[in-house]
Design a protein around this motif. Structure first.
Motif, PDB file in Angstrom:
ATOM      1  N   VAL A  76     -19.907 -25.561  20.574  1.00  0.00           N
ATOM      2  CA  VAL A  76     -20.299 -25.805  19.192  1.00  0.00           C
ATOM      3  C   VAL A  76     -20.601 -24.472  18.510  1.00  0.00           C
ATOM      4  CG1 VAL A  76     -22.028 -26.871  17.710  1.00  0.00           C
ATOM      5  CG2 VAL A  76     -21.203 -28.081  19.726  1.00  0.00           C
ATOM      6  N   SER A  77     -20.004 -24.271  17.340  1.00  0.00           N
ATOM      7  CA  SER A  77     -20.228 -23.033  16.604  1.00  0.00           C
ATOM      8  C   SER A  77     -20.819 -23.347  15.247  1.00  0.00           C
ATOM      9  CB  SER A  77     -18.920 -22.278  16.391  1.00  0.00           C
ATOM     10  OG  SER A  77     -18.257 -22.118  17.610  1.00  0.00           O
ATOM     11  N   LEU A  78     -21.686 -22.426  14.798  1.00  0.00           N
ATOM     12  CA  LEU A  78     -22.239 -22.547  13.460  1.00  0.00           C
ATOM     13  C   LEU A  78     -21.677 -21.416  12.621  1.00  0.00           C
ATOM     14  CD1 LEU A  78     -24.163 -23.746  11.381  1.00  0.00           C
ATOM     15  CD2 LEU A  78     -26.004 -22.422  12.404  1.00  0.00           C
ATOM     16  N   ASP A  79     -20.925 -21.726  11.619  1.00  0.00           N
ATOM     17  CA  ASP A  79     -20.264 -20.732  10.775  1.00  0.00           C
ATOM     18  C   ASP A  79     -19.505 -19.710  11.626  1.00  0.00           C
ATOM     19  OD1 ASP A  79     -21.014 -21.889   8.430  1.00  0.00           O
ATOM     20  OD2 ASP A  79     -22.867 -20.737   8.261  1.00  0.00           O
ATOM     21  N   GLY A  80     -18.866 -20.175  12.680  1.00  0.00           N
ATOM     22  CA  GLY A  80     -18.040 -19.302  13.495  1.00  0.00           C
ATOM     23  C   GLY A  80     -18.755 -18.609  14.633  1.00  0.00           C
ATOM     24  N   THR A  81     -20.101 -18.690  14.668  1.00  0.00           N
ATOM     25  CA  THR A  81     -20.839 -18.072  15.757  1.00  0.00           C
ATOM     26  C   THR A  81     -21.119 -19.118  16.827  1.00  0.00           C
ATOM     27  OG1 THR A  81     -21.946 -16.736  14.095  1.00  0.00           O
ATOM     28  CG2 THR A  81     -22.865 -16.685  16.329  1.00  0.00           C
ATOM     29  N   PRO A  82     -20.633 -18.927  18.057  1.00  0.00           N
ATOM     30  CA  PRO A  82     -20.887 -19.927  19.098  1.00  0.00           C
ATOM     31  C   PRO A  82     -22.385 -20.026  19.379  1.00  0.00           C
ATOM     32  CG  PRO A  82     -19.205 -18.361  19.776  1.00  0.00           C
ATOM     33  CD  PRO A  82     -19.808 -17.811  18.533  1.00  0.00           C
ATOM     34  N   LEU A  83     -22.897 -21.240  19.509  1.00  0.00           N
ATOM     35  CA  LEU A  83     -24.318 -21.438  19.773  1.00  0.00           C
ATOM     36  C   LEU A  83     -24.528 -21.582  21.272  1.00  0.00           C
ATOM     37  CD1 LEU A  83     -25.172 -23.981  16.935  1.00  0.00           C
ATOM     38  CD2 LEU A  83     -25.729 -21.549  17.025  1.00  0.00           C
ATOM     39  N   PRO A  84     -25.536 -20.876  21.825  1.00  0.00           N
ATOM     40  CA  PRO A  84     -25.813 -21.002  23.256  1.00  0.00           C
ATOM     41  C   PRO A  84     -26.445 -22.361  23.565  1.00  0.00           C
ATOM     42  CG  PRO A  84     -27.462 -19.639  22.196  1.00  0.00           C
ATOM     43  CD  PRO A  84     -26.449 -19.956  21.148  1.00  0.00           C
ATOM     44  N   ALA A  85     -26.573 -22.660  24.865  1.00  0.00           N
ATOM     45  CA  ALA A  85     -27.143 -23.946  25.267  1.00  0.00           C
ATOM     46  C   ALA A  85     -28.623 -24.015  24.879  1.00  0.00           C
ATOM     47  CB  ALA A  85     -26.996 -24.150  26.764  1.00  0.00           C
ATOM     48  N   ARG A  86     -29.278 -22.856  24.859  1.00  0.00           N
ATOM     49  CA  ARG A  86     -30.699 -22.830  24.474  1.00  0.00           C
ATOM     50  C   ARG A  86     -30.780 -22.067  23.160  1.00  0.00           C
ATOM     51  NH1 ARG A  86     -35.253 -19.933  24.973  1.00  0.00           N
ATOM     52  NH2 ARG A  86     -37.172 -21.039  25.604  1.00  0.00           N
ATOM     53  N   VAL A  87     -31.237 -22.743  22.130  1.00  0.00           N
ATOM     54  CA  VAL A  87     -31.181 -22.142  20.814  1.00  0.00           C
ATOM     55  C   VAL A  87     -32.527 -22.322  20.114  1.00  0.00           C
ATOM     56  CG1 VAL A  87     -30.260 -24.187  19.680  1.00  0.00           C
ATOM     57  CG2 VAL A  87     -29.787 -21.963  18.720  1.00  0.00           C
ATOM     58  N   VAL A  88     -32.917 -21.269  19.366  1.00  0.00           N
ATOM     59  CA  VAL A  88     -34.185 -21.325  18.638  1.00  0.00           C
ATOM     60  C   VAL A  88     -33.896 -21.596  17.172  1.00  0.00           C
ATOM     61  CG1 VAL A  88     -36.250 -20.046  17.962  1.00  0.00           C
ATOM     62  CG2 VAL A  88     -35.281 -19.748  20.247  1.00  0.00           C
ATOM     63  N   VAL A  89     -34.600 -22.579  16.637  1.00  0.00           N
ATOM     64  CA  VAL A  89     -34.422 -22.941  15.234  1.00  0.00           C
ATOM     65  C   VAL A  89     -35.714 -22.624  14.488  1.00  0.00           C
ATOM     66  CG1 VAL A  89     -33.934 -24.813  13.624  1.00  0.00           C
ATOM     67  CG2 VAL A  89     -32.872 -24.816  15.885  1.00  0.00           C
ATOM     68  N   SER A  90     -35.618 -21.862  13.403  1.00  0.00           N
ATOM     69  CA  SER A  90     -36.795 -21.592  12.579  1.00  0.00           C
ATOM     70  C   SER A  90     -36.567 -22.187  11.211  1.00  0.00           C
ATOM     71  CB  SER A  90     -37.028 -20.089  12.426  1.00  0.00           C
ATOM     72  OG  SER A  90     -36.816 -19.438  13.651  1.00  0.00           O
ATOM     73  N   ALA A  91     -37.614 -22.813  10.670  1.00  0.00           N
ATOM     74  CA  ALA A  91     -37.489 -23.378   9.329  1.00  0.00           C
ATOM     75  C   ALA A  91     -38.776 -23.128   8.577  1.00  0.00           C
ATOM     76  CB  ALA A  91     -37.210 -24.869   9.408  1.00  0.00           C
ATOM     77  N   ILE A  92     -38.646 -22.714   7.297  1.00  0.00           N
ATOM     78  CA  ILE A  92     -39.815 -22.474   6.464  1.00  0.00           C
ATOM     79  C   ILE A  92     -39.996 -23.643   5.529  1.00  0.00           C
ATOM     80  CG2 ILE A  92     -40.769 -21.007   4.648  1.00  0.00           C
ATOM     81  CD1 ILE A  92     -39.478 -18.656   6.005  1.00  0.00           C
ATOM     82  N   GLY A  93     -41.222 -24.131   5.469  1.00  0.00           N
ATOM     83  CA  GLY A  93     -41.534 -25.280   4.614  1.00  0.00           C
ATOM     84  C   GLY A  93     -42.931 -25.734   4.964  1.00  0.00           C
ATOM     85  N   GLU A  94     -43.326 -26.887   4.457  1.00  0.00           N
ATOM     86  CA  GLU A  94     -44.630 -27.441   4.803  1.00  0.00           C
ATOM     87  C   GLU A  94     -44.599 -27.808   6.295  1.00  0.00           C
ATOM     88  OE1 GLU A  94     -48.140 -28.993   5.281  1.00  0.00           O
ATOM     89  OE2 GLU A  94     -47.562 -27.950   3.417  1.00  0.00           O
ATOM     90  N   PRO A  95     -45.386 -27.075   7.152  1.00  0.00           N
ATOM     91  CA  PRO A  95     -45.217 -27.225   8.608  1.00  0.00           C
ATOM     92  C   PRO A  95     -45.384 -28.663   9.098  1.00  0.00           C
ATOM     93  CG  PRO A  95     -46.634 -25.372   8.105  1.00  0.00           C
ATOM     94  CD  PRO A  95     -46.403 -26.075   6.811  1.00  0.00           C
ATOM     95  N   ARG A  96     -46.433 -29.349   8.598  1.00  0.00           N
ATOM     96  CA  ARG A  96     -46.676 -30.688   9.141  1.00  0.00           C
ATOM     97  C   ARG A  96     -45.565 -31.660   8.749  1.00  0.00           C
ATOM     98  NH1 ARG A  96     -52.017 -32.931   7.433  1.00  0.00           N
ATOM     99  NH2 ARG A  96     -51.732 -31.362   5.832  1.00  0.00           N
TER     100      ARG A  96
END
Lengths: 110, 246
Positions: B183-203
């Motif tokens: 699986v690739s995101l915008d052409g970059t292959p994603l590893p099996a272990r991936v970190v996702v960061s998102a900014i917004g209201e945390p809860r």
């Protein structure tokens, strides 16, 4: 025969005159129509069973529609109008189906 | 009326009797009750057509009281939101008109807007409260659908900036899967272990991941592992360059 003519005339009148449903009758008319249909199918079945009587038909027609409308009215007053309407429609639907099945068996033996 | 069929009548005979009864019933016998039945049938036909027509052109007047209350409530909320927006825009307009020479306030408003848009478009790094997630996929990998659901849920929950692995997720981001299941995101292959960061209201973000049928449940169902941590300061460092508009 007369009821059949009446039904046809009624449909034609409805199509030609295009009357509107009065506001107070709007919640009750659909249920009353279903109840009347139930009476009609019951009457047709009675005809085929050889036990039809105009009198019984008139009484069952009137009581069916009045009781159906009354139940919906009561349900609206109690705040369960929508659920009770569904219940009435289900019961009448089941009756219509069983009457139609009996008519089918009598006329076609299947 | 014909006599009832004898009990030993064959099915064919019984059928014939039923048909003959139907024919008999069609003859006109103008008794008073028969006429009454005719009138009732007329009313039924009338009611049937009228009701069908009324149902076709049914507007608000056919709704029940509680349904109308719901509609009213929605309209009321919408009105409140819109009037808030009106007040906001009027204040902004007031600022722009009355500011000395108009230039300072106008410049500030434009700059604020540009900053907001830059974060949304992913052209600048962003830092703010949000969540960090570690997604550890099952051996067969997390499918593209899970990533799409993840982005949709994060955006619904109000995420302003999202980064997956080394890639910034923007409106035009595409998740693709090659023939061998990478699986690739915008052409970059994603590893099996991936970190996702998102900014917004945390809860809000964290609970959006936790809803039944949401990301956490889906990934666990695939025998993968997820951890979600909220943080007052999450860094979304990946940026993307703007392409010139055509």
């Amino acid at each position: 025969m007369i009821p059949v003519i009446g039904l046809v005339v009624g449909v034609v009148l409805g199509l030609v005159l295009q009357p509107t449903v009065p506001l107070w009758a709007q919640p009750y008319l659909p249920i009353a129509v279903i109840a009347a249909l139930d009476a009609v199918f019951g009457g047709l079945r009675a005809v085929l069973d050889g036990v039809f009587s105009d009198r019984v038909f008139v009484v069952s027609f009137l009581s069916n529609t009045v009781v159906a409308a009354l139940i919906v009215f009561l349900g609206d007053q109690l705040g369960v109008g929508a659920q009770l309407s569904t219940g009435v429609v289900v019961v009448l639907g089941v009756r219509i189906f069983s009457n139609v099945a009996a008519i089918r068996r009598l006329l076609f033996g299947a | 009326m014909s006599a009832p069929p004898a009990p030993e009548a064959t099915p064919a005979q019984r059928r014939a009797v039923a048909w003959s009864r139907l024919r008999t019933a069609l003859f006109i016998r103008p008794t008073r009750t028969a006429l009454l039945a005719g009138v009732l049938a007329l009313l039924l036909g009338l009611a049937l057509t009228v009701q069908i027509r009324a149902t076709r052109e049914q507007g608000l007047e056919a709704l029940r009281e509680d349904e109308l209350v719901g509609v009213l409530d929605t309209v009321e909320q919408r009105r409140a939101r819109l009037s808030e927006e009106v007040a906001d825009l009027e204040r902004q307009r007031e600022d722009l008109v009355t500011a000395p020479a108009g230039s300072e306030a106008a410049r500030r408003a434009a700059q604020d807007r540009a900053d907001d848009l830059a974060v949304l478009a992913g052209t600048v790094p962003a830092r703010g409260p949000g969540v960090t997630m570690t997604l550890e996929g099952p051996p067969q990998g997390i499918g593209t659908g899970v990533y799409l659901d993840l982005f949709a849920e994060l955006r619904d929950a109000g995420a302003e900036a999202i980064q997956v692995g080394p890639v910034r997720v923007v409106a035009s981001s595409a998740v693709t899967e090659s023939a061998d299941g990478v699986v690739s995101l915008d052409g970059t292959p994603l590893p099996a272990r991936v970190v996702v960061s998102a900014i917004g209201e945390p809860r809000t973000l964290a609970s959006a991941m936790d809803i039944p049928g949401g990301l956490v449940e889906t990934v666990r169902g695939l025998e993968g592992r997820v951890s979600v941590t909220t943080s007052p300061s999450v860094l979304v460092s990946a940026v993307r360059t703007t392409s010139t508009l055509r």
